[in-house]
Design a protein around this motif. Structure first.
Motif, PDB file in Angstrom:
ATOM      1  N   LYS A  63       4.243  -7.817   0.756  1.00  0.00           N
ATOM      2  CA  LYS A  63       4.179  -6.377   0.431  1.00  0.00           C
ATOM      3  C   LYS A  63       4.051  -6.176  -1.082  1.00  0.00           C
ATOM      4  CE  LYS A  63       4.580  -3.948   4.222  1.00  0.00           C
ATOM      5  NZ  LYS A  63       3.767  -2.781   4.538  1.00  0.00           N
ATOM      6  N   ILE A  64       4.801  -6.975  -1.842  1.00  0.00           N
ATOM      7  CA  ILE A  64       4.706  -6.866  -3.300  1.00  0.00           C
ATOM      8  C   ILE A  64       3.283  -7.209  -3.743  1.00  0.00           C
ATOM      9  CG2 ILE A  64       5.482  -7.864  -5.510  1.00  0.00           C
ATOM     10  CD1 ILE A  64       7.852  -6.452  -4.563  1.00  0.00           C
ATOM     11  N   GLU A  65       2.718  -8.244  -3.138  1.00  0.00           N
ATOM     12  CA  GLU A  65       1.340  -8.630  -3.487  1.00  0.00           C
ATOM     13  C   GLU A  65       0.346  -7.538  -3.113  1.00  0.00           C
ATOM     14  OE1 GLU A  65       1.698 -13.502  -3.071  1.00  0.00           O
ATOM     15  OE2 GLU A  65       1.163 -12.316  -1.315  1.00  0.00           O
ATOM     16  N   GLU A  66       0.687  -6.770  -2.083  1.00  0.00           N
ATOM     17  CA  GLU A  66      -0.192  -5.658  -1.692  1.00  0.00           C
ATOM     18  C   GLU A  66      -0.106  -4.491  -2.665  1.00  0.00           C
ATOM     19  OE1 GLU A  66       0.857  -4.567   2.332  1.00  0.00           O
ATOM     20  OE2 GLU A  66       0.234  -6.527   3.106  1.00  0.00           O
ATOM     21  N   GLY A  67       0.842  -4.544  -3.593  1.00  0.00           N
ATOM     22  CA  GLY A  67       0.910  -3.493  -4.607  1.00  0.00           C
ATOM     23  C   GLY A  67       2.156  -2.631  -4.563  1.00  0.00           C
ATOM     24  N   TYR A  68       3.081  -2.931  -3.652  1.00  0.00           N
ATOM     25  CA  TYR A  68       4.323  -2.149  -3.635  1.00  0.00           C
ATOM     26  C   TYR A  68       5.239  -2.621  -4.764  1.00  0.00           C
ATOM     27  CZ  TYR A  68       2.803  -0.355   0.827  1.00  0.00           C
ATOM     28  OH  TYR A  68       2.076   0.279   1.806  1.00  0.00           O
ATOM     29  N   ASP A  69       5.976  -1.683  -5.368  1.00  0.00           N
ATOM     30  CA  ASP A  69       6.864  -2.023  -6.476  1.00  0.00           C
ATOM     31  C   ASP A  69       8.253  -2.403  -5.984  1.00  0.00           C
ATOM     32  OD1 ASP A  69       5.009  -1.280  -8.621  1.00  0.00           O
ATOM     33  OD2 ASP A  69       5.225   0.732  -7.784  1.00  0.00           O
ATOM     34  N   LYS A 121      10.024  -5.360  -8.268  1.00  0.00           N
ATOM     35  CA  LYS A 121       9.462  -5.867  -9.509  1.00  0.00           C
ATOM     36  C   LYS A 121      10.461  -5.601 -10.624  1.00  0.00           C
ATOM     37  CE  LYS A 121       4.642  -5.168  -8.278  1.00  0.00           C
ATOM     38  NZ  LYS A 121       3.517  -4.221  -8.327  1.00  0.00           N
ATOM     39  N   LYS A 134       5.989   2.649  -6.052  1.00  0.00           N
ATOM     40  CA  LYS A 134       5.485   2.602  -4.677  1.00  0.00           C
ATOM     41  C   LYS A 134       6.476   1.831  -3.805  1.00  0.00           C
ATOM     42  CE  LYS A 134       1.135   1.779  -2.455  1.00  0.00           C
ATOM     43  NZ  LYS A 134       0.113   0.759  -2.352  1.00  0.00           N
TER      44      LYS A 134
END
Ligand SMILES: Nc1nc2c(ncn2[C@@H]2O[C@H](COP(=O)(O)OP(=O)(O)OP(=O)(O)O)[C@@H](O)[C@H]2O)c(=O)[nH]1
Ligand SMILES: [Mg+2]
Length: 377
Positions: free
Chosen positions: A113-119, A171, A204
């Motif tokens: 999920k983090i790699e998908e852009g979630y913070d 992050k 996000k």
């Protein structure tokens, strides 16, 4: 990326070796693209949890410990996250209970999920296949479900299901931004306020459903019943503050000045002419709308306001149009309806005005915040 799994411990000697072994042997071995590490946030557990960790640090080099005085779970996480960033150069940090209730095999899903852009990614026990222990006492089940429904409702954030859980990945930027405000909160409130602030600041938020299993070894440190009142107080208070001192409060002040302007012009017109009340209101509203537009631009929605003459005029046209829909159909319409039904003897014109304006206000805030000054984030 450097990823640090923070395990919070207070008297977890039965669990700590188990969870660390699972992470090292079953979880990290399958994650190839990242530098995986463990940081134990231990509050000088009297049962010797820290000593076990120090032993394990000899076997695995990617383990560290942050020890400190016991000041509650929130304080332990703030201390450990600071350590993870400053001493270990962490990019991503996890919050994870050490008692095996947070299935360590889900770590890869959080990372994805983090790699998908979630913070910030939160473990979700309440939907999409997530669950709480079936054998929990009824009261604890009810508390768990109702508390989260309550938070979602008061914050009007229904897209986030699990506010009180402590299985999360984030992050480092999220922590650095919120750190200063997090030190005063204990227990569930730490988790709620951390997530709430991150969400309000535009980070996000993603979710990973998981089954929260029952604790099998060691004893519970969190007493749900003690926290009920604290959670209720915190959630209501922070939401009220957000509304009053945030955009809505400013919006009310601006609307108030507009209303005074409108009321003065309305009074002048109805005393000087025989124009119908509805029309008098419509005319008097135009000056108020002009004033409101400029004050909202400069103050209430100053972060969202677009610069440049064309945008200024373009938005003003939209603002006049949308405001007049409300002023015409709702406010003037209701006032005119009042005059037709009950006449215009003093103080009736003002009674209609107050009632109709109340209805208008609700309409206006919704339209302004959803259309004109929509936050682009
Ligand atoms: N460092 C530190 N860890 C804590 C503190 N309080 C709780 N923990 C740890 O935080 C995690 C969650 O606490 P638990 O007592 O398991 O709370 P819970 O999961 O809601 O309750 P159970 O379902 O009964 O286990 C565990 O790993 C605890 O050891 C504290 O004050 N300091
Ligand atoms: Mg637990």
């Amino acid at each position: 990326m450097k990823i640090v799994i923070i395990l919070a411990t207070y008297n977890e000697k039965e669990n700590i070796e188990k969870i660390i072994t699972i992470l090292e042997e079953e979880v990290f071995s399958k994650i190839k693209d990242h530098d995986m590490n463990i940081l134990v946030a231990d509050d000088n557990s009297p049962d010797g949890t820290g000593d076990i960790v120090r032993e394990l640090m000899k076997k695995w080099k990617n383990i560290d410990i942050s020890s400190g005085e016991k000041k509650g779970l929130g304080a332990a996480y703030v201390r450990a996250m600071t350590y993870a960033i400053e001493k270990l150069n962490a990019d991503i940090m996890f919050e994870m209970d050490a008692d095996l209730q947070h299935d360590p095999h889900k770590v890869a899903e959080f990372i994805k999920k983090i790699e998908e852009g979630y913070d910030m990614v939160v473990g979700n026990r309440y939907s999409d296949g997530g669950s709480i222990p079936g054998n929990w006492p009824l009261m604890r089940k009810i508390f768990s479900v109702v508390a989260n429904l309550f938070v979602r409702t008061v914050f009007t954030k229904f897209s986030i299901h699990d506010w009180t859980g402590g299985y999360r990945a984030l992050k480092k930027e999220v922590f650095l931004k919120e750190k200063a405000e997090l030190t005063n909160y204990k227990g569930y409130i730490f988790q709620i306020s951390f997530l709430h602030r991150a969400e309000m600041d535009g980070f996000k938020i993603g979710e990973v459903p998981f089954h929260f299993s029952d604790r099998t070894l060691g004893s519970s440190k969190i007493a749900p019943l003690n926290y009920i009142m604290d959670v209720v107080k915190y959630v209501l208070f922070s939401r009220a503050k957000e509304l009053l001192f945030g955009k809505f409060g400013k919006f009310l002040v601006v609307g108030g000045t507009g209303l005074v302007i409108q009321l003065i012009v309305y009074t002048l017109i109805i005393n000087a002419t025989k124009l119908p009340l509805g029309l008098s209101n419509l005319l008097s509203a135009q000056l108020a709308i002009f004033s409101n537009y400029n004050l909202n631009n400069l103050w209430t929605f100053k972060n969202e306001h677009s610069k440049g003459a064309i945008l200024y005029i373009g938005k003003m046209i939209i603002f006049f149009a949308t405001s007049n829909i409300g002023v015409f159909f709702i406010q003037s319409g209701l006032i005119q309806l009042g005059e037709i039904l009950f006449g215009r003897k003093f103080p009736l014109p003002y009674v209609y005005f107050v009632l109709a304006t109340g209805v208008l206000l609700i309409y206006n805030f919704t339209v302004y915040s959803k259309i004109i000054w929509k936050n682009k984030k």
